[in-house]
Design a protein around this motif. Structure first.
Motif, short mmCIF file in Angstrom:
data_model
loop_
_atom_site.label_atom_id
_atom_site.label_comp_id
_atom_site.label_asym_id
_atom_site.label_seq_id
_atom_site.Cartn_x
_atom_site.Cartn_y
_atom_site.Cartn_z
N GLN A 246 0.99 -1.19 0.01
CA GLN A 246 -0.22 0.19 0.08
C GLN A 246 0.92 1.27 -0.19
N VAL A 247 1.90 1.12 0.77
CA VAL A 247 2.79 2.58 0.82
C VAL A 247 3.92 2.41 -0.21
N GLY A 248 4.48 1.56 -0.49
CA GLY A 248 5.43 1.64 -1.59
C GLY A 248 5.26 1.05 -2.88
N GLY A 249 3.98 0.46 -3.16
CA GLY A 249 3.52 0.18 -4.43
C GLY A 249 4.16 -1.40 -4.62
N LEU A 250 4.57 -2.18 -3.89
CA LEU A 250 5.33 -3.39 -4.06
C LEU A 250 4.33 -4.40 -4.82
N ARG A 251 4.87 -4.77 -5.77
CA ARG A 251 4.21 -6.01 -6.79
C ARG A 251 4.21 -7.09 -6.02
N PHE A 252 3.01 -7.46 -5.11
CA PHE A 252 2.83 -8.57 -4.81
C PHE A 252 1.72 -9.26 -4.87
N GLU A 253 1.72 -10.49 -5.58
CA GLU A 253 0.49 -11.17 -6.19
C GLU A 253 0.26 -12.35 -5.67
N ALA A 254 0.67 -12.74 -4.38
CA ALA A 254 0.38 -14.04 -3.80
C ALA A 254 -1.12 -14.04 -3.28
N ASN A 255 -1.64 -15.18 -3.32
CA ASN A 255 -3.09 -15.76 -2.66
C ASN A 255 -2.95 -15.40 -1.30
N VAL A 256 -3.70 -14.31 -0.74
CA VAL A 256 -3.50 -14.45 0.89
C VAL A 256 -3.92 -15.40 1.45
N TYR A 257 -4.82 -16.48 0.92
CA TYR A 257 -5.34 -17.24 1.51
C TYR A 257 -4.38 -18.76 1.46
N GLN A 258 -3.67 -18.66 0.63
CA GLN A 258 -2.29 -19.59 0.54
C GLN A 258 -1.10 -19.12 1.24
#
Length: 418
Positions: A246-258
């Motif tokens: 949210q703050v740095g715009g990190l590209r993080f595409e993981a499934n939060v449930y996994q």
């Protein structure tokens, strides 16, 4: 279950929850904001134009039009490149030699100089690419013009000069975002030091409190004491990744449930490793100092700063014994590349093997500790865990002083006088 509840009570009475939730969150927010702009566009460049021609001016305009180059200063007199870059006012200097226009008209080769400040390599990477692209396009255009002058059609001339056109697609981190390398490495190093510092002291604290002997009779309960730390640490990792996104715009595409599966496995493996390393410490303070035994190897060998593939083969094998190495594999595979968890069964198996090996060592340490206790009892000695079962009572006599050690519960009626 009682051991887990007792450990939760100990955590609530201390500052562990506050530190592991707030400190990584503050660090990730600060670094996310600082490194939000991860690439430098319009790098300031000086040009030394020794040709003073119309063609040199056209070339300067084409260079300035590139998104990575900002022609901030032009001089028509020779100057040393160092004078431009000493104070970091310019990141590069381009030299256009005398006779440039004449050589271009005759089709002769000409050397153009480019001086780049590589002490600021992160800032100048795209500058070099920009200059290379402009020069390559200019060469192709010049070659096409020569072919047209020889009677070849424009389409044929273009095909001759660009027979093979390389199309490159940069995947996962096309802008070389530092959040996905240095910042993630630093935040996880801080996280490791906090969680490791807390779990290193579990066994020395129980030994100091006189509870270890009783806990050794229930090995599973002793091992499960790391579970509260692991659960809280997993929640902290979720907060950190969310903050960086949210703050740095990190590209993080993981499934939060996994994601909770590798996060929890990492926290458990790290906690068990710290419990194993801190086992023999005589006090919690001495155990906390052993965090460097985990921190330094993890920082160097896990891929936090240097890719594991660049390490010597023997060190690559050693890195498999570090929980942080497996953690980074999941971060990059699930988070950065957006892979599904079922693609990482091999990594999950490796993580489970590491946890099993650590548990075996802890079990052997338990057996060794119980052997020492039995030996001490057999020899009629008091084990350190049993020191609190006695107390020293000082009695005095009118003629001489004497000390008497009495078991707890026995009372002395009073001083004895002969």
């Amino acid at each position: 279950m009682k051991a887990i509840i007792d450990e939760f009570k100990h955590i609530l009475n201390g500052k562990f929850i506050f530190i592991i939730l707030i400190a990584p969150l503050i660090i990730s927010a600060a670094f996310g904001y600082v490194f939000k702009n991860n690439q430098l566009n319009e790098a300031p460049v000086a040009v030394v134009d020794m040709d003073h021609s119309d063609y040199s001016q056209q070339l300067i305009q084409k260079l300035d039009a590139d998104q990575y180059i900002n022609i901030s200063y032009i001089t028509y007199n020779y100057m040393e490149p160092n004078s431009f870059m000493y104070n970091e006012e310019y990141f590069g200097v381009i030299y256009l030699p005398a006779g440039l226009e004449k050589a271009h008209a005759q089709g002769a080769q000409t050397n153009i100089g480019l001086y780049v400040d590589t002490s600021l390599s992160t800032a100048t990477t795209y500058l070099r690419n920009g200059v290379t692209e402009v020069i390559a396009a200019e060469n192709a255009s010049a070659a096409a013009n020569k072919l047209v002058a020889m009677g070849v059609s424009s389409a044929q001339a273009t095909n001759f000069t660009t027979g093979l056109n390389l199309q490159t697609r940069l995947l996962y981190n096309p802008t070389n975002n530092m959040l996905m390398s240095s910042v993630i490495g630093f935040v996880n190093t801080v996280f490791l030091s906090i969680l490791g510092g807390a779990t290193l002291t579990i066994i020395p604290r129980l030994r100091e409190q006189g509870l270890l002997k009783d806990m050794l009779r229930r090995p599973l309960s002793l091992v499960l004491r790391i579970l509260p730390y692991s659960i809280i640490a997993t929640c902290s990792m979720y907060l950190v990744m969310g903050c960086l996104k949210q703050v740095g715009g990190l590209r993080f595409e993981a499934n939060v449930y996994q994601l909770w599966i590798p996060f929890l496995m990492y926290a458990i493996a790290l906690s068990l490793l710290c419990m194993m390393i801190g086992w023999s410490a005589s006090s919690p303070a001495k155990a906390a100092g052993r965090i460097t035994m985990i921190l330094l190897p993890s920082f160097i060998l896990s891929g936090a700063q240097l890719p594991v593939a660049l390490l010597p083969p023997i060190l690559q094998n050693v890195s498999h014994a570090l929980p942080l190495s497996w953690h980074f594999k999941f971060l990059r595979g699930l988070g950065f590349r957006g892979g599904d968890l079922h693609y990482f069964m091999q990594e999950i198996g490796g993580f489970l093997i590491l946890i099993t090996c650590i548990l075996v060592v802890i079990f052997l340490l338990m057996l060794n500790e119980m052997r020492k206790i039995r030996k001490a009892e057999k020899e009629g000695l008091l084990h350190p865990d049993e020191i609190d079962s006695t107390e020293t009572v000082i009695t005095s006599d009118s003629d001489s002083d004497s000390a008497l050690i009495l078991p707890k519960g026995d009372k002395q009626a009073g001083p004895s006088h002969s």
